[in-house]
Design a protein around this motif. Structure first.
Motif, PDB file in Angstrom:
ATOM      1  N   ASP A 288       0.852  -1.186   0.000  1.00 35.88           N
ATOM      2  CA  ASP A 288       0.000   0.000   0.000  1.00 35.88           C
ATOM      3  C   ASP A 288       0.892   1.243   0.000  1.00 35.88           C
ATOM      4  N   ILE A 289       0.956   1.944  -1.137  1.00 39.42           N
ATOM      5  CA  ILE A 289       1.852   3.088  -1.278  1.00 39.42           C
ATOM      6  C   ILE A 289       1.481   4.209  -0.308  1.00 39.42           C
ATOM      7  N   ALA A 290       0.193   4.380  -0.032  1.00 42.28           N
ATOM      8  CA  ALA A 290      -0.237   5.451   0.867  1.00 42.28           C
ATOM      9  C   ALA A 290       0.248   5.256   2.292  1.00 42.28           C
ATOM     10  N   SER A 291       0.696   4.037   2.628  1.00 48.32           N
ATOM     11  CA  SER A 291       1.168   3.764   3.997  1.00 48.32           C
ATOM     12  C   SER A 291       2.642   4.119   4.196  1.00 48.32           C
ATOM     13  N   LEU A 292       3.280   4.693   3.185  1.00 49.30           N
ATOM     14  CA  LEU A 292       4.696   5.021   3.289  1.00 49.30           C
ATOM     15  C   LEU A 292       4.938   6.102   4.341  1.00 49.30           C
ATOM     16  N   GLU A 293       5.901   5.854   5.210  1.00 53.12           N
ATOM     17  CA  GLU A 293       6.361   6.838   6.194  1.00 53.12           C
ATOM     18  C   GLU A 293       7.826   7.127   5.890  1.00 53.12           C
ATOM     19  N   LEU A 294       8.094   8.338   5.445  1.00 57.36           N
ATOM     20  CA  LEU A 294       9.453   8.711   5.040  1.00 57.36           C
ATOM     21  C   LEU A 294       9.818  10.076   5.631  1.00 57.36           C
ATOM     22  N   GLY A 295       9.599  10.201   6.917  1.00 58.99           N
ATOM     23  CA  GLY A 295       9.963  11.428   7.611  1.00 58.99           C
ATOM     24  C   GLY A 295       9.254  12.643   7.058  1.00 58.99           C
ATOM     25  N   SER A 296      10.000  13.749   6.950  1.00 57.40           N
ATOM     26  CA  SER A 296       9.421  15.021   6.533  1.00 57.40           C
ATOM     27  C   SER A 296       9.009  15.056   5.073  1.00 57.40           C
ATOM     28  N   VAL A 297       9.476  14.113   4.282  1.00 52.12           N
ATOM     29  CA  VAL A 297       9.160  14.131   2.851  1.00 52.12           C
ATOM     30  C   VAL A 297       8.142  13.055   2.478  1.00 52.12           C
ATOM     31  N   SER A 298       7.393  12.534   3.472  1.00 54.19           N
ATOM     32  CA  SER A 298       6.419  11.476   3.189  1.00 54.19           C
ATOM     33  C   SER A 298       5.407  11.912   2.144  1.00 54.19           C
ATOM     34  N   ASP A 299       4.810  13.097   2.331  1.00 51.32           N
ATOM     35  CA  ASP A 299       3.771  13.551   1.414  1.00 51.32           C
ATOM     36  C   ASP A 299       4.322  13.767   0.016  1.00 51.32           C
ATOM     37  N   SER A 300       5.510  14.335  -0.090  1.00 51.30           N
ATOM     38  CA  SER A 300       6.127  14.543  -1.404  1.00 51.30           C
ATOM     39  C   SER A 300       6.409  13.211  -2.093  1.00 51.30           C
ATOM     40  N   ALA A 301       6.903  12.230  -1.322  1.00 49.79           N
ATOM     41  CA  ALA A 301       7.234  10.929  -1.899  1.00 49.79           C
ATOM     42  C   ALA A 301       6.002  10.224  -2.448  1.00 49.79           C
ATOM     43  N   LYS A 302       4.853  10.434  -1.821  1.00 54.54           N
ATOM     44  CA  LYS A 302       3.614   9.784  -2.273  1.00 54.54           C
ATOM     45  C   LYS A 302       2.854  10.632  -3.288  1.00 54.54           C
TER      46      LYS A 302
END
Length: 396
Positions: A288-302
């Protein structure tokens, strides 16, 4: 003008700390709001975000250092006597606001530095030659998120305290017309002579406790509860396979502005069919791509410039499990953002009875999937992306 305070006015050292820190705090708040409002689509936009946050963090560290020096200086100085000792409630509120401001001057930049230290890989460097991270603070995305909640909420509390402080100054200047402002802003000799004041140690202590209560309430309101903030285990929905994943992590690592950043997918499932005797099988992983947690850039990454979760909500790894000289390998197809690319994932496998533990890592090139196509070089986002897993499964 003398350095030390007098019963009538503040000395030049206190005035320097007061006005310098005031300007820097307002600059830090403005820079933080500005950086948070910047778009993050194109490469030059991301670079602008990095620069703005770097300046914001640098100003914050300067505030922290000056605030600590100011508090040490204040503790060695007498405070000018109150002009209206009979107004006990007003004096108490003013004292509590002052204490809350002094505490906030330390807490806010310190939590920002803690956030910077705990965030995996860091995000926008502090512009100074000393170390970037506070010692003893582990790189932990969940811990960084807690600091972020407090830091974001705390800035608004600090802004409210500043408004109260300014409102009090305006009241003295326009309504009371009592010359209070000249104690910090005007010539010391022109400040009014205050009446004799009685010792008020208990009042100062209560004001300090009230200030601590303000920041304690901010921490309670800002930081999520344990249930909300707990890290959810990987989603391993029941599937028709020979092995069921009981627990595991699916991690990702990218390089941003030259610094590695680690994250994880919170929701994924794996259908595993493997015969230990034949040392062969098949695996299908849905992420599930929406479940990505990547610190401060999570929203940008998704977002649409990278993984584009709204358009391509699921990534898939479909592979055969094969035995090779160096160990087992899953060889098949990895589909990300709607594009499928051949992929190979070597891993370590240990089976004890009906329990299997496995971990492995592979590296892919984001350009093969059209991810971040607007970022043609690696100055902002690196081409290589590391994907790793670590899981425990039970035989069905």
């Amino acid at each position: 003008m003398q350095a030390s305070n007098t019963p009538r006015a503040y000395g030049w050292v206190a005035r320097f700390f007061h006005w310098t820190i005031a300007v820097l705090i307002l600059a830090a708040i403005g820079l933080g709001l500005y950086a948070g409002s910047l778009p993050t689509g194109a490469q030059d936009q991301m670079q602008a975000v990095f620069r703005a946050f770097s300046i914001h963090k640098t100003v914050g560290v300067a505030v922290l250092v000056l605030a600590l020096l100011r508090i040490l200086w204040t503790l060695t100085q007498r405070k000018p006597r109150p002009l209206h000792p009979g107004r006990r409630l007003e004096s108490f509120v003013a004292e509590a606001v002052h204490w809350a401001l002094w505490i906030g001057m330390v807490i806010m930049p310190l939590t920002g530095w803690l956030l910077h230290s705990a965030a995996p890989g860091g995000f926008s460097r502090i512009l100074w030659p000393l170390g970037q991270r506070l010692p003893g603070v582990p790189e932990d995305a969940a811990l960084a998120e807690r600091f972020a909640h407090f830091h974001e909420t705390g800035w608004w509390v600090l802004a409210g305290l500043i408004l109260l402080h300014v409102a009090g100054a305006v009241k003295h200047a326009l309504i009371d017309r009592d010359g209070t402002m000249s104690r910090m802003a005007g010539h010391p000799d022109r400040a009014p002579e205050p009446p004799p004041a009685r010792p008020a140690l208990l009042s100062h202590l209560l004001a300090a406790l009230a200030a601590l209560a303000i920041w304690g309430a901010t921490a309670v309101l800002a930081v999520p509860g344990a249930d909300e903030d707990a890290v959810a285990p990987a989603v391993t929905a029941p599937v028709a396979s020979g092995w069921a994943v009981e627990q595991g992590t699916l991690a990702i690592e990218v390089v941003q502005a030259g610094s590695p950043i680690s994250g994880r997918f919170g929701a994924w499932d794996a259908a595993i069919d493997y015969d230990p005797e034949e040392q062969a099988g098949h695996v299908t992983v849905n992420i599930d791509i929406a479940s990505l947690e990547l610190g401060s850039v999570s929203d940008s990454a998704k977002g649409p410039d990278f993984l584009n979760a709204p358009a391509h909500p699921t990534a898939t790894f479909d592979a055969d499990i094969l035995a090779e000289g160096a160990g087992p390998v899953a060889r098949g197809t990895l589909t990300i953002a709607g594009k499928s690319v051949p992929a190979e994932l070597p891993f370590d496998l240990v089976i004890a009875g009906d329990t299997a533990t496995a971990k492995g890592r592979m590296q892919v090139d984001r350009r093969d999937f059209g991810v971040g196509s607007g970022y043609a070089d690696e100055s902002t986002v690196g081409f290589a992306v590391g994907i790793s897993f670590d899981l425990t499964a039970k035989r069905q």
